[in-house]
Write a protein that holds these residues in place. Structure first.
Motif, PDB file in Angstrom:
ATOM      1  N   PRO A   1       0.800  -1.226   0.000  1.00  0.00           N
ATOM      2  CA  PRO A   1       0.000   0.000   0.000  1.00  0.00           C
ATOM      3  C   PRO A   1       0.834   1.278   0.000  1.00  0.00           C
ATOM      4  O   PRO A   1       0.449   2.270  -0.639  1.00  0.00           O
ATOM      5  CB  PRO A   1      -0.849  -0.124   1.267  1.00  0.00           C
ATOM      6  CG  PRO A   1      -0.209  -1.197   2.085  1.00  0.00           C
ATOM      7  CD  PRO A   1       0.475  -2.106   1.133  1.00  0.00           C
ATOM      8  N   GLN A   2       1.961   1.287   0.696  1.00  0.00           N
ATOM      9  CA  GLN A   2       2.794   2.486   0.704  1.00  0.00           C
ATOM     10  C   GLN A   2       3.324   2.791  -0.693  1.00  0.00           C
ATOM     11  O   GLN A   2       3.310   3.942  -1.143  1.00  0.00           O
ATOM     12  CB  GLN A   2       3.956   2.319   1.687  1.00  0.00           C
ATOM     13  CG  GLN A   2       4.883   3.530   1.785  1.00  0.00           C
ATOM     14  CD  GLN A   2       4.244   4.727   2.452  1.00  0.00           C
ATOM     15  OE1 GLN A   2       3.449   4.582   3.373  1.00  0.00           O
ATOM     16  NE2 GLN A   2       4.573   5.933   1.993  1.00  0.00           N
TER      17      GLN A   2
ATOM     18  N   GLU B   1      -2.433   4.538   8.153  1.00  0.00           N
ATOM     19  CA  GLU B   1      -2.451   4.104   6.759  1.00  0.00           C
ATOM     20  C   GLU B   1      -1.950   5.217   5.848  1.00  0.00           C
ATOM     21  O   GLU B   1      -2.229   6.395   6.102  1.00  0.00           O
ATOM     22  CB  GLU B   1      -3.872   3.710   6.347  1.00  0.00           C
ATOM     23  CG  GLU B   1      -4.445   2.529   7.107  1.00  0.00           C
ATOM     24  CD  GLU B   1      -5.950   2.417   6.980  1.00  0.00           C
ATOM     25  OE1 GLU B   1      -6.465   1.309   7.211  1.00  0.00           O
ATOM     26  OE2 GLU B   1      -6.612   3.431   6.661  1.00  0.00           O
ATOM     27  N   PRO B   2      -1.248   4.897   4.762  1.00  0.00           N
ATOM     28  CA  PRO B   2      -0.881   5.922   3.792  1.00  0.00           C
ATOM     29  C   PRO B   2      -2.139   6.577   3.227  1.00  0.00           C
ATOM     30  O   PRO B   2      -3.140   5.904   2.984  1.00  0.00           O
ATOM     31  CB  PRO B   2      -0.126   5.150   2.703  1.00  0.00           C
ATOM     32  CG  PRO B   2       0.269   3.861   3.336  1.00  0.00           C
ATOM     33  CD  PRO B   2      -0.767   3.557   4.375  1.00  0.00           C
ATOM     34  N   GLU B   3      -2.058   7.876   2.999  1.00  0.00           N
ATOM     35  CA  GLU B   3      -3.244   8.617   2.567  1.00  0.00           C
ATOM     36  C   GLU B   3      -2.840   9.753   1.641  1.00  0.00           C
ATOM     37  O   GLU B   3      -1.794  10.370   1.814  1.00  0.00           O
ATOM     38  CB  GLU B   3      -3.977   9.172   3.793  1.00  0.00           C
ATOM     39  CG  GLU B   3      -5.263   9.916   3.463  1.00  0.00           C
ATOM     40  CD  GLU B   3      -5.972  10.426   4.713  1.00  0.00           C
ATOM     41  OE1 GLU B   3      -7.179  10.206   4.844  1.00  0.00           O
ATOM     42  OE2 GLU B   3      -5.292  11.056   5.560  1.00  0.00           O
TER      43      GLU B   3
ATOM     44  N   PHE C   1      -7.919   9.562  -0.110  1.00  0.00           N
ATOM     45  CA  PHE C   1      -7.636   8.226  -0.628  1.00  0.00           C
ATOM     46  C   PHE C   1      -6.775   7.512   0.414  1.00  0.00           C
ATOM     47  O   PHE C   1      -5.672   7.976   0.732  1.00  0.00           O
ATOM     48  CB  PHE C   1      -6.879   8.300  -1.952  1.00  0.00           C
ATOM     49  CG  PHE C   1      -7.743   8.597  -3.139  1.00  0.00           C
ATOM     50  CD1 PHE C   1      -7.954   7.637  -4.123  1.00  0.00           C
ATOM     51  CD2 PHE C   1      -8.361   9.836  -3.289  1.00  0.00           C
ATOM     52  CE1 PHE C   1      -8.761   7.899  -5.219  1.00  0.00           C
ATOM     53  CE2 PHE C   1      -9.160  10.112  -4.385  1.00  0.00           C
ATOM     54  CZ  PHE C   1      -9.366   9.142  -5.352  1.00  0.00           C
ATOM     55  N   ARG C   2      -7.283   6.404   0.955  1.00  0.00           N
ATOM     56  CA  ARG C   2      -6.496   5.633   1.907  1.00  0.00           C
ATOM     57  C   ARG C   2      -6.056   4.330   1.256  1.00  0.00           C
ATOM     58  O   ARG C   2      -6.775   3.755   0.433  1.00  0.00           O
ATOM     59  CB  ARG C   2      -7.292   5.356   3.181  1.00  0.00           C
ATOM     60  CG  ARG C   2      -8.407   4.332   3.051  1.00  0.00           C
ATOM     61  CD  ARG C   2      -9.171   4.180   4.359  1.00  0.00           C
ATOM     62  NE  ARG C   2     -10.094   3.065   4.314  1.00  0.00           N
ATOM     63  CZ  ARG C   2     -11.059   2.855   5.205  1.00  0.00           C
ATOM     64  NH1 ARG C   2     -11.198   3.694   6.227  1.00  0.00           N
ATOM     65  NH2 ARG C   2     -11.873   1.816   5.100  1.00  0.00           N
ATOM     66  N   PHE C   3      -4.867   3.876   1.613  1.00  0.00           N
ATOM     67  CA  PHE C   3      -4.248   2.722   0.976  1.00  0.00           C
ATOM     68  C   PHE C   3      -4.057   1.619   2.005  1.00  0.00           C
ATOM     69  O   PHE C   3      -3.411   1.825   3.035  1.00  0.00           O
ATOM     70  CB  PHE C   3      -2.928   3.134   0.329  1.00  0.00           C
ATOM     71  CG  PHE C   3      -3.101   4.113  -0.803  1.00  0.00           C
ATOM     72  CD1 PHE C   3      -3.073   3.683  -2.121  1.00  0.00           C
ATOM     73  CD2 PHE C   3      -3.340   5.463  -0.544  1.00  0.00           C
ATOM     74  CE1 PHE C   3      -3.252   4.583  -3.166  1.00  0.00           C
ATOM     75  CE2 PHE C   3      -3.528   6.372  -1.588  1.00  0.00           C
ATOM     76  CZ  PHE C   3      -3.490   5.934  -2.897  1.00  0.00           C
ATOM     77  N   VAL C   4      -4.650   0.459   1.730  1.00  0.00           N
ATOM     78  CA  VAL C   4      -4.658  -0.644   2.687  1.00  0.00           C
ATOM     79  C   VAL C   4      -4.063  -1.892   2.050  1.00  0.00           C
ATOM     80  O   VAL C   4      -3.977  -2.013   0.831  1.00  0.00           O
ATOM     81  CB  VAL C   4      -6.094  -0.933   3.190  1.00  0.00           C
ATOM     82  CG1 VAL C   4      -6.705   0.308   3.822  1.00  0.00           C
ATOM     83  CG2 VAL C   4      -6.981  -1.438   2.054  1.00  0.00           C
TER      84      VAL C   4
END
Length: 261
Positions: free
Chosen positions: A178-179, A200-202, A210-213
């Motif tokens: 995700p990063q 979480e990266p955003e 936008f969040r990345f999981v």
């Protein structure tokens, strides 16, 4: 990177596109469960072998497209993903062409340029974007997020409802890394990656995050809606045959996450 971001100009999420094998029952379920109205069905997408419906969620348009003939890009997307994942994130900005040139510089190809004055759009290659298609567009005389937007029809603002759903506040992106996906998308849209409250990266736009999981593959996996009554929306989803888990359910290939007002 900081200087490039500072010069990038405004950027807002304008539209999110989902793909379904058929418009119904997906469009009817979204409208009925989320308390939204269809504002427009755009005949211009027929040349791509598609039909569509757009529903405004406050100032962001939620679009569902469905192929009606074989060999469409949307149909190939359905075959590839098994119908899981959102198709496109569409951003409004001041200069789509400049953003397209920037994308090319970092190795992301331009797949299509749409010129229907006063609307101008630059679509990037989905394989290079990863997870979902990205489009940048601008409508002359429409810097106001509630201003004219031809793809949504002449009076899309009149279809906005807020009695059930107040806003689309987030998009969830899934990746085994995700990063790395966050940094890739941040490079494309010229925005720094930050962290949200749970680490979480955003990517934080003025009107949506936008969040990345973590997940098995790279997809646009979910949409996050702010609603007045989470329990009531969950009951409406169950009544239409959708399995609810906590405050979320699957519809149109993505997980609808609900948060309270």
């Amino acid at each position: 990177m900081t200087g490039a971001i500072a010069k990038a100009g405004y950027l807002r999420l304008r539209q999110v596109c989902l793909v379904a094998p058929h418009l119904e029952p997906v469009v009817g379920d979204i409208a009925g469960i989320m308390g939204l109205n269809v504002c427009y069905r755009d005949g211009n997408v027929a040349k791509y072998g598609l039909e569509n419906a757009l529903l405004p969620v406050d100032s962001i348009l939620l679009e569902v497209v469905a192929p009606f003939q074989p060999g469409t890009a949307a149909g190939r997307f359905l075959d590839k993903t098994g119908g899981r994942g959102g198709y496109m994130a569409i951003f409004c900005c001041d200069d789509p062409d400049r953003r397209g040139r920037h994308a090319l510089k970092i190795g992301v190809r331009v797949a299509n340029v749409i010129g229907h004055s006063p609307y101008h759009g630059v679509q990037l290659h989905p394989r290079d974007c990863r997870a979902a298609f990205i489009e940048f567009n601008h409508t002359d005389g429409s810097d106001d997020i509630l201003g004219p937007y031809p793809p949504a029809g002449p009076d899309w603002q009149k279809s906005i409802r807020k009695d059930v759903t107040q806003a689309l506040v987030g998009v969830e992106m899934q990746s085994p890394q995700p990063q790395a996906l966050a940094e890739h998308w941040g490079g494309i849209i010229e925005m720094p990656v930050t962290k949200n409250a749970v680490g979480e990266p955003e990517l934080k736009l003025p009107n949506c995050g936008f969040r990345f999981v973590g997940g098995e593959r790279e997809i646009m996996s979910g949409l996050i809606f702010r609603v007045g009554d989470v329990a009531a929306v969950c009951r409406a989803a169950e009544a239409r045959g959708h399995a609810v888990s906590g405050d979320q359910f699957l519809l149109g290939g993505v997980t609808f996450h609900l948060v309270a007002t």
